[in-house]
Design a protein around this motif. Structure first.
Motif, short mmCIF file in Angstrom:
data_model
loop_
_atom_site.label_atom_id
_atom_site.label_comp_id
_atom_site.label_asym_id
_atom_site.label_seq_id
_atom_site.Cartn_x
_atom_site.Cartn_y
_atom_site.Cartn_z
N ALA A 110 0.82 -1.21 0.00
CA ALA A 110 0.00 0.00 0.00
C ALA A 110 0.85 1.26 0.00
N GLU A 111 1.96 1.24 0.69
CA GLU A 111 2.84 2.41 0.76
C GLU A 111 3.44 2.74 -0.61
N GLN A 112 3.43 1.76 -1.52
CA GLN A 112 3.96 1.98 -2.86
C GLN A 112 2.85 2.30 -3.86
N PHE A 113 1.75 2.84 -3.37
CA PHE A 113 0.59 3.16 -4.22
C PHE A 113 1.00 3.96 -5.45
N THR B 36 -4.54 14.45 2.90
CA THR B 36 -3.35 14.82 3.65
C THR B 36 -2.65 13.55 4.10
N VAL B 37 -1.32 13.62 4.25
CA VAL B 37 -0.57 12.42 4.64
C VAL B 37 -0.97 11.93 6.02
N GLU B 38 -1.59 12.78 6.81
CA GLU B 38 -2.01 12.39 8.16
C GLU B 38 -3.43 11.85 8.20
N PHE B 39 -4.07 11.75 7.04
CA PHE B 39 -5.47 11.31 7.00
C PHE B 39 -5.64 9.93 7.64
N ALA B 40 -6.70 9.79 8.42
CA ALA B 40 -7.02 8.49 9.03
C ALA B 40 -8.53 8.30 9.05
N PRO B 41 -8.99 7.08 8.80
CA PRO B 41 -10.42 6.80 8.93
C PRO B 41 -10.80 6.72 10.41
N LYS C 82 -3.94 4.06 11.65
CA LYS C 82 -4.01 5.12 12.67
C LYS C 82 -5.41 5.25 13.25
N CYS C 83 -6.05 4.08 13.45
CA CYS C 83 -7.39 4.05 14.04
C CYS C 83 -7.64 2.65 14.59
N THR D 107 -4.51 0.11 0.64
CA THR D 107 -4.27 0.90 -0.56
C THR D 107 -5.29 2.03 -0.68
N ILE D 108 -6.54 1.75 -0.32
CA ILE D 108 -7.57 2.79 -0.35
C ILE D 108 -7.19 3.94 0.59
N ILE D 109 -6.70 3.61 1.77
CA ILE D 109 -6.30 4.65 2.72
C ILE D 109 -5.05 5.38 2.23
N ARG D 110 -4.11 4.65 1.66
CA ARG D 110 -2.91 5.31 1.11
C ARG D 110 -3.31 6.26 -0.01
N PHE D 111 -4.26 5.86 -0.82
CA PHE D 111 -4.79 6.72 -1.88
C PHE D 111 -5.44 7.97 -1.29
N ALA D 112 -6.24 7.77 -0.21
CA ALA D 112 -6.90 8.91 0.44
C ALA D 112 -5.87 9.91 0.97
#
Length: 341
Positions: A73-76, A161-166, A188-189, A151-156
């Motif tokens: 995911a980090e390599q999105f 923002t890089v700090e985005f979290a669900p 991060k949740c 991957t969905i969260i990495r895309f978000a």
């Protein structure tokens, strides 16, 4: 039947990057998992879902750990989802992007259904994984589902923002025996297992915030490519074939059902019967296609309202105004004004 369920080879973009970074022999891994070397060069081919799951498990074992999913995911890269990735990247909001991947998910894979539900102040992005009829086993492994949701969260995070979290991530799978801290650290949740559904829960308001990267013109261009691609992926999906034809013909006026049937080499009765079997009708497809196009065009400032009406197949501005008001409860002009477009 296992080969019927497949996923886009675009997944090999991030997977191969992680493998190379950690010294995993890619050619050997592909051979061990019965995956053709062609997947490294043909971005429109498919990988059997079972083989992809085997590859993820192979890589976890090679690393002696369990977090290969989040490393991928980090390599999105947007190209991993074909044109869908680029359409998502140019969406006006995260909500729009999630709607697109739910609508076009068959471009990526035919192993699940994706749904977006609004509940109270939350947006729930649900992943309903199909199961094999003979064994009732999920087609996608836990590691594969982890990879997709991560991957969905990495895309978000690329969009917002890089700090985005669900708010929360839920898995219907049983909690594995190994340490799952890598998922909590990544998402991060709270991460829940043995849930009633596999889903990501978002703050609804946050998903509806306008994004700086939004570009309706680019999104529209990629959606036309996606509809053509989906028609190739599933030739039996008549509604998408018809939608593609409508896209082509609308600037010349709304094509009739008879014209579409003739263009497809079908009788009108056969066309109607097949659409009825798919739970839809030509009128519904034409209406939804016109609305979708109109909502894309309305935010493009360089297009006048009369031009938009023409582009979506209306012979007069009055007819377009009435249709737009039926779709949104506003006239096109009022919609533009209220949306500050």
């Amino acid at each position: 039947m296992q080969d019927y369920y497949s996923t886009l080879t675009g997944w090999m973009i991030p997977i191969s990057r992680v493998m190379a970074a950690h010294g995993i022999d890619i050619a050997k891994a592909l051979k061990e998992c019965d995956i053709s070397q062609d997947v490294m060069t043909d971005q429109e081919s498919r990988i059997a879902a079972e083989n992809l799951s085997q590859l993820l498990e192979y890589c976890n074992k090679a690393l002696g750990r369990h977090d290969f999913s989040v490393l991928v995911a980090e390599q999105f890269h947007p190209g991993m989802f074909h044109a869908l990735g680029y359409a998502m990247m140019s969406s006006n909001t995260l909500y729009d992007a999630l709607e697109r991947i739910a609508h076009y998910k068959r471009v990526v894979s035919n192993t699940c259904q994706l749904f977006n539900h609004e509940r109270n102040e939350h947006l729930i992005f649900e992943m309903d994984v199909f199961t094999y009829e003979s064994t009732n086993r999920p087609i996608l492994s836990q590691a594969t589902v982890e990879t997709f949701l991560a991957t969905i969260i990495r895309f978000a995070r690329e969009l917002v923002t890089v700090e985005f979290a669900p708010l929360k991530v839920c898995f219907s799978y049983p909690r594995p025996n190994h340490d799952m801290a890598y998922l909590t650290d990544f998402f991060k949740c709270e991460v829940e297992f043995d849930s009633s559904q596999t889903s990501i829960i978002f703050d609804l308001k946050q998903t509806q915030e306008r994004l700086l990267c939004g570009n309706p013109l680019i999104t529209h261009s990629h959606e036309k490519m996606l509809d053509e691609f989906m028609a190739r992926v599933d030739k039996n999906d008549l509604s998408h074939t018809i939608k593609t034809k409508i896209f082509e013909l609308l600037p010349l006026g709304a094509p009739s059902q008879t014209e579409i049937a003739e263009d497809l080499g079908m009788s009108l009765r056969n066309l109607q019967r097949k659409l009825n079997n798919q739970g839809t009708s030509y009128k519904e497809i034409l209406e939804s296609t016109r609305k979708k196009l109109a909502m894309n065009y309305i935010v493009q400032k360089h297009l006048s309202l009369s031009e938009i009406g023409y582009l979506v197949g209306f012979s007069s501005v009055g007819n377009f105004n009435r249709a737009f008001k039926r779709w949104t409860a506003q006239t096109p002009g009022d919609y533009r004004h209220s949306s500050n477009i």
